[in-house]
Structure formats: structure tokens, C-alpha cells
Motif scaffolding. Sequence first.
Motif, short mmCIF file in Angstrom:
data_model
loop_
_atom_site.label_atom_id
_atom_site.label_comp_id
_atom_site.label_asym_id
_atom_site.label_seq_id
_atom_site.Cartn_x
_atom_site.Cartn_y
_atom_site.Cartn_z
N TYR A 1 16.02 -0.48 10.07
CA TYR A 1 15.23 0.21 9.05
C TYR A 1 15.94 1.49 8.60
N GLY A 2 16.53 2.19 9.54
CA GLY A 2 17.28 3.39 9.19
C GLY A 2 18.40 3.10 8.21
N GLU A 3 19.14 2.02 8.44
CA GLU A 3 20.23 1.66 7.53
C GLU A 3 19.69 1.20 6.17
N LEU A 4 18.57 0.48 6.19
CA LEU A 4 17.95 0.09 4.92
C LEU A 4 17.52 1.32 4.12
N VAL A 5 16.93 2.30 4.81
CA VAL A 5 16.52 3.53 4.14
C VAL A 5 17.73 4.28 3.61
N ARG A 6 18.80 4.31 4.37
CA ARG A 6 20.03 4.98 3.92
C ARG A 6 20.56 4.32 2.64
N MET A 7 20.52 2.99 2.58
CA MET A 7 21.09 2.27 1.43
C MET A 7 20.14 2.22 0.23
N LEU A 8 18.84 2.04 0.48
CA LEU A 8 17.90 1.77 -0.61
C LEU A 8 16.93 2.90 -0.91
N GLY A 9 16.81 3.84 -0.01
CA GLY A 9 15.77 4.85 -0.13
C GLY A 9 14.52 4.38 0.61
N GLN B 1 0.80 -1.23 0.00
CA GLN B 1 0.00 0.00 0.00
C GLN B 1 0.83 1.27 0.00
N GLY B 2 2.13 1.16 0.04
CA GLY B 2 2.97 2.35 0.04
C GLY B 2 3.23 2.86 1.45
N ILE B 3 3.66 4.12 1.52
CA ILE B 3 3.98 4.75 2.80
C ILE B 3 2.72 5.42 3.31
N TRP B 4 1.99 4.78 4.17
CA TRP B 4 0.78 5.35 4.74
C TRP B 4 0.61 4.84 6.16
N HIS B 5 -0.27 5.41 6.87
CA HIS B 5 -0.59 5.08 8.26
C HIS B 5 0.68 5.08 9.11
N ASP B 6 0.92 4.05 9.88
CA ASP B 6 2.10 4.00 10.75
C ASP B 6 3.42 3.95 10.00
N ALA B 7 3.38 3.59 8.72
CA ALA B 7 4.61 3.58 7.93
C ALA B 7 5.21 4.98 7.85
N ARG B 8 4.39 6.00 7.93
CA ARG B 8 4.89 7.38 7.93
C ARG B 8 5.72 7.65 9.19
N VAL B 9 5.23 7.17 10.32
CA VAL B 9 5.96 7.37 11.58
C VAL B 9 7.30 6.64 11.53
N TYR B 10 7.29 5.40 11.03
CA TYR B 10 8.54 4.64 10.95
C TYR B 10 9.49 5.25 9.92
N GLY B 11 8.95 5.86 8.88
CA GLY B 11 9.80 6.59 7.93
C GLY B 11 10.45 7.79 8.59
N LEU B 12 9.69 8.48 9.43
CA LEU B 12 10.25 9.62 10.17
C LEU B 12 11.32 9.15 11.16
N LEU B 13 11.08 8.03 11.82
CA LEU B 13 12.09 7.48 12.73
C LEU B 13 13.37 7.10 11.98
N ASP C 1 11.17 4.24 -0.13
CA ASP C 1 10.19 3.37 -0.78
C ASP C 1 10.69 1.94 -0.92
N MET C 2 11.93 1.76 -1.38
CA MET C 2 12.47 0.40 -1.55
C MET C 2 12.67 -0.29 -0.20
N ALA C 3 13.10 0.45 0.80
CA ALA C 3 13.27 -0.14 2.13
C ALA C 3 11.92 -0.58 2.70
N ALA C 4 10.90 0.24 2.50
CA ALA C 4 9.56 -0.11 2.99
C ALA C 4 9.04 -1.35 2.26
N ARG C 5 9.25 -1.41 0.96
CA ARG C 5 8.84 -2.61 0.20
C ARG C 5 9.57 -3.85 0.70
N LEU C 6 10.86 -3.71 0.95
CA LEU C 6 11.65 -4.84 1.44
C LEU C 6 11.15 -5.32 2.79
N VAL C 7 10.82 -4.40 3.69
CA VAL C 7 10.31 -4.77 5.01
C VAL C 7 8.98 -5.51 4.87
N VAL C 8 8.09 -5.00 4.03
CA VAL C 8 6.78 -5.64 3.85
C VAL C 8 6.94 -7.03 3.23
#
Length: 190
Positions: free
Chosen positions: A91-99, A48-60, A101-108
Motif C-alpha cells: 500500500y505504501g508503494e501504491l500511495v507513493r506511485m498513485l497518491g 466512501q473515501g478515506i474514512w474510518h480505518d482507512a485513515r490509519v492505513y493511510g498514516l501507515l 486517494d487513487m491508491a485507496a480506490r485501487l485497493v477497494v
Amino acid sequence: MWSKVSDAHVLLSTSENSALATRRNNLPTVAILLLLAFLLWLLNNPYQGIWHDARVYGLLAAYWIYPDALASDLFFRFGSQGSLSLFTPIYGELVRMLGLDMAARLVVLSGGALWCVALLALSRAILGDTLAGRFAVLFGVMLSVSYSPNASVFVLNENFATARSWAMPCGLLAVAMLAVCRVWWAGALA
């Protein structure tokens, strides 16, 4: 007489004599079952993309990457939930390496795969390597159990990136480990 009855019960309850029994240690069958389960999970839980609690975890994750830039934000000024979880640095390191959206997809996606493995482990612990156990895995990936007040947002296998994406399957694996008396593994997973 009772010994004959108990002998018959033991004979009928062994998996080799059950109508639902399957061959043991059949790696290709397990791989096909996991692949089918994951495909069913993907159909039932589209990303579903970055929505709901995924926004909070993106901010973290952003705070993990750029702590100075967000240090004056009220959410982080007095501490946040990110410092209490192993998920935030990973998750922070995944976001740093993949961006993001890709980090969120990988987690899901990895959470969905882990959910399938956890269901397989639990079904084997409880039902053994039987057709009923295989059906339980396929039923479990299709099941959508909500635990939110409005019965629509929070489900056991969510399709947006949060710490729950990995925590729920780890909890299910812990239950499977307890079912086979592997207490240390259960404690490590919980």
C-alpha cells in the motif's frame, strides 16, 4: 435392491442430469457472471473515501514513504501494526506511485473484484457449475454481513481501503481451496 437405489442416486446426483446443470468450461459465461457480480458489488458498496480505518492505513503508508518525518510520532515510536503486515509495504508503494486517494480506490476496487472471484471459486467448489452456484455468487456480492458491535461499520466486503479489503477475499479463496483439497494453496492464501 440397494445397488439399484445407489445407482439411481448416483445417476440423479450427477450434474449432467440435474435441472440446474450448465455447460462446463464456458469461459464467456464465467466472464459475464464475474462482470455482473462486480457491477452488483459496485452498486452495493460505493466507495466512501478515506474514512474510518482507512485513515490509519493511510498514516501507515505515509510512514512507509517518509519514515524520518514521522519517527517521533508516538504511534510509530515503539512500533506499529504496519510492521506485521505485507499490506503496508504494498500500500505504501501504491500511495507513493498513485497518491493516497487513487491508491485507496485501487485497493477497494481490486478487493471487490477479488471478492467476486473468491465467491465464484467457493460456489464452484461447493455447488459446481450450476445455476444455483451462479445465484450464490450474485447473492454473495449483495450480502452485507456485519461483524462490528454496532452492526454498521465492519462488514465482510468493506468499501474503504484497509488490509481487510484483500485479506477477506483471500480467506474465502483459502476456504474454496480447502473444499477442493488443495491444502498448499489454502495455506498460502491464509
